[in-house]
Design a protein around this motif. Structure first.
Motif, PDB file in Angstrom:
ATOM      1  N   GLY A   1      86.391 -98.122 -35.521  1.00  0.00           N
ATOM      2  CA  GLY A   1      85.149 -98.827 -35.283  1.00  0.00           C
ATOM      3  C   GLY A   1      84.686 -98.569 -33.869  1.00  0.00           C
ATOM      4  O   GLY A   1      85.288 -97.770 -33.126  1.00  0.00           O
ATOM      5  N   THR A   2      83.644 -99.227 -33.466  1.00  0.00           N
ATOM      6  CA  THR A   2      83.064 -99.020 -32.145  1.00  0.00           C
ATOM      7  C   THR A   2      84.112 -99.182 -31.048  1.00  0.00           C
ATOM      8  O   THR A   2      84.845-100.173 -31.018  1.00  0.00           O
ATOM      9  N   GLY A   3      84.176 -98.192 -30.174  1.00  0.00           N
ATOM     10  CA  GLY A   3      85.102 -98.228 -29.047  1.00  0.00           C
ATOM     11  C   GLY A   3      86.405 -97.496 -29.277  1.00  0.00           C
ATOM     12  O   GLY A   3      87.180 -97.282 -28.335  1.00  0.00           O
ATOM     13  N   ASP A   4      86.672 -97.071 -30.509  1.00  0.00           N
ATOM     14  CA  ASP A   4      87.942 -96.401 -30.803  1.00  0.00           C
ATOM     15  C   ASP A   4      87.905 -94.924 -30.422  1.00  0.00           C
ATOM     16  O   ASP A   4      86.838 -94.289 -30.421  1.00  0.00           O
ATOM     17  N   HIS A   5      89.097 -94.374 -30.157  1.00  0.00           N
ATOM     18  CA  HIS A   5      89.196 -92.957 -29.766  1.00  0.00           C
ATOM     19  C   HIS A   5      90.604 -92.454 -30.047  1.00  0.00           C
ATOM     20  O   HIS A   5      91.575 -93.216 -30.062  1.00  0.00           O
ATOM     21  N   PHE A   6      90.703 -91.143 -30.268  1.00  0.00           N
ATOM     22  CA  PHE A   6      91.963 -90.456 -30.599  1.00  0.00           C
ATOM     23  C   PHE A   6      91.907 -89.100 -29.927  1.00  0.00           C
ATOM     24  O   PHE A   6      90.937 -88.355 -30.097  1.00  0.00           O
ATOM     25  N   GLU A   7      92.916 -88.778 -29.119  1.00  0.00           N
ATOM     26  CA  GLU A   7      92.831 -87.537 -28.360  1.00  0.00           C
ATOM     27  C   GLU A   7      94.190 -86.852 -28.202  1.00  0.00           C
ATOM     28  O   GLU A   7      95.245 -87.457 -28.398  1.00  0.00           O
ATOM     29  N   LEU A   8      94.090 -85.565 -27.851  1.00  0.00           N
ATOM     30  CA  LEU A   8      95.240 -84.723 -27.562  1.00  0.00           C
ATOM     31  C   LEU A   8      95.319 -84.546 -26.053  1.00  0.00           C
ATOM     32  O   LEU A   8      94.323 -84.229 -25.402  1.00  0.00           O
ATOM     33  N   LEU A   9      96.514 -84.752 -25.491  1.00  0.00           N
ATOM     34  CA  LEU A   9      96.758 -84.566 -24.060  1.00  0.00           C
ATOM     35  C   LEU A   9      97.559 -83.289 -23.869  1.00  0.00           C
ATOM     36  O   LEU A   9      98.590 -83.097 -24.520  1.00  0.00           O
ATOM     37  N   ILE A  10      97.082 -82.407 -22.998  1.00  0.00           N
ATOM     38  CA  ILE A  10      97.733 -81.119 -22.774  1.00  0.00           C
ATOM     39  C   ILE A  10      98.149 -81.027 -21.312  1.00  0.00           C
ATOM     40  O   ILE A  10      97.314 -81.146 -20.402  1.00  0.00           O
TER      41      ILE A  10
END
Length: 315
Positions: free
Chosen positions: A226-235
């Protein structure tokens, strides 16, 4: 260790596959012993190219000539074989596995599976059990550069191979920048060459189907974004002295604007960001999600896919 027991007991099974329907749940002592033993992966000597040479990851169909057949293609035959790393060109990909009583893997494997079905509606509590046998895909459907006639999810049309990665978040130290790297301390690393130093020129990333559908709909453990969510890859990079660099961040799913942005095609990691890593011997990968438990970590499935890693030897 509490996190390992939590995963095994509740049956989340990220990276797992049961050997039989009668397998017992491992106790904390046996699970700990298996994971520590299988982390001692075998090493293969690699010859560095000459200084100034550019090498781009080239995943050929020969890598899957003895692969395991599944829905939509094949995946690496050594996925559940301990003491193996995946070696391609000058790149050594970390890989941990066991098949002692249950199947487990983390790190990197190779696949050409063209299956983007949502398997998140499993019958067991939690709703993720359907993914266990189908954790081999990428939302692009095939490796980068495959003919445009290869449509994602079309049976019998597997294309070029690509790399599938599963990150074991319970293994890695959090926020490792500035610390000294050791292969045994991290789930997902790529060693470049042997003793040389390399500049990273390019890297393509694609979201894996499990987190993709988890972010869209939830999967019993992950919540729909929902609003404000995030998913990321850290390198991260590893310098000549073994020190780990600050990470660069590549977004996999983002709902910090007016809608959920989640590309399904291969995406370039920004070249200027890669340049910030400097001259490195290794790349180290971790993940982060706004959908996380303060004790057990990410609820979003910890998978990603990569292709066309390109490096130039500089020293």
């Amino acid at each position: 260790m509490k996190k390992v027991v939590y995963f095994l007991t509740l049956g989340l099974m990220l990276g797992f596959s049961s050997c039989s329907s009668d397998d017992d749940v491992l106790n904390s002592g046996s699970a700990d012993a298996v994971l520590k033993t299988s982390s001692a992966t075998a090493k293969t000597a690699v010859t560095d190219p000459s200084i100034g040479t550019t090498t781009t990851l080239n995943l050929t169909s020969a890598l899957l000539s003895s692969g395991i057949t599944t829905t939509g293609g094949k995946y690496w035959q050594n996925t559940y074989v301990s003491n193996t790393n995946l070696n391609v060109d000058i790149f050594t990909f970390s890989h941990t596995a066991t098949s002692a009583g249950y199947n487990y893997w983390d790190g990197f494997i190779v696949s050409n599976v063209n299956d983007i079905t949502d398997y998140g509606s499993g019958a067991a509590p939690g709703g993720s059990d359907g993914w266990v046998a189908h954790q081999w895909g990428t939302m692009a459907g095939s490796g980068f550069g495959t003919s445009s006639t290869i449509t994602p999810g079309t049976p019998g049309t597997s294309g070029d191979p690509y790399i599938v990665a599963y990150w074991s978040s319970y293994l890695d130290p959090a926020s490792p920048e500035g610390t000294t790297f050791s292969e045994s301390d991290f789930s997902n690393w790529i060693k470049i060459g042997n003793t040389g130093l390399y500049e990273v020129l390019g890297l393509k990333i694609n979201i894996h189907p499990w987190p993709y559908y988890g972010c869209l709909y939830g999967d019993g453990f992950a919540q729909a974004f929902g609003t404000g969510d995030h998913f990321e890859l850290l390198i991260y990079g590893v310098k000549a002295n073994g020190q780990i660099t600050n990470p660069i961040t590549h977004s996999l799913a983002d709902y910090t604007g007016s809608s959920l942005v989640m590309p399904t095609g291969w995406v370039n990691v920004d070249a200027s960001d890669l340049e910030e890593l400097g001259e490195v011997q290794y790349l180290v990968f971790q993940m982060a999600s706004s959908d996380s438990d303060p004790i057990y970590g990410m609820n979003t499935a910890a998978y990603f896919c990569l292709d066309k890693l390109s490096v130039k030897r500089v020293d």
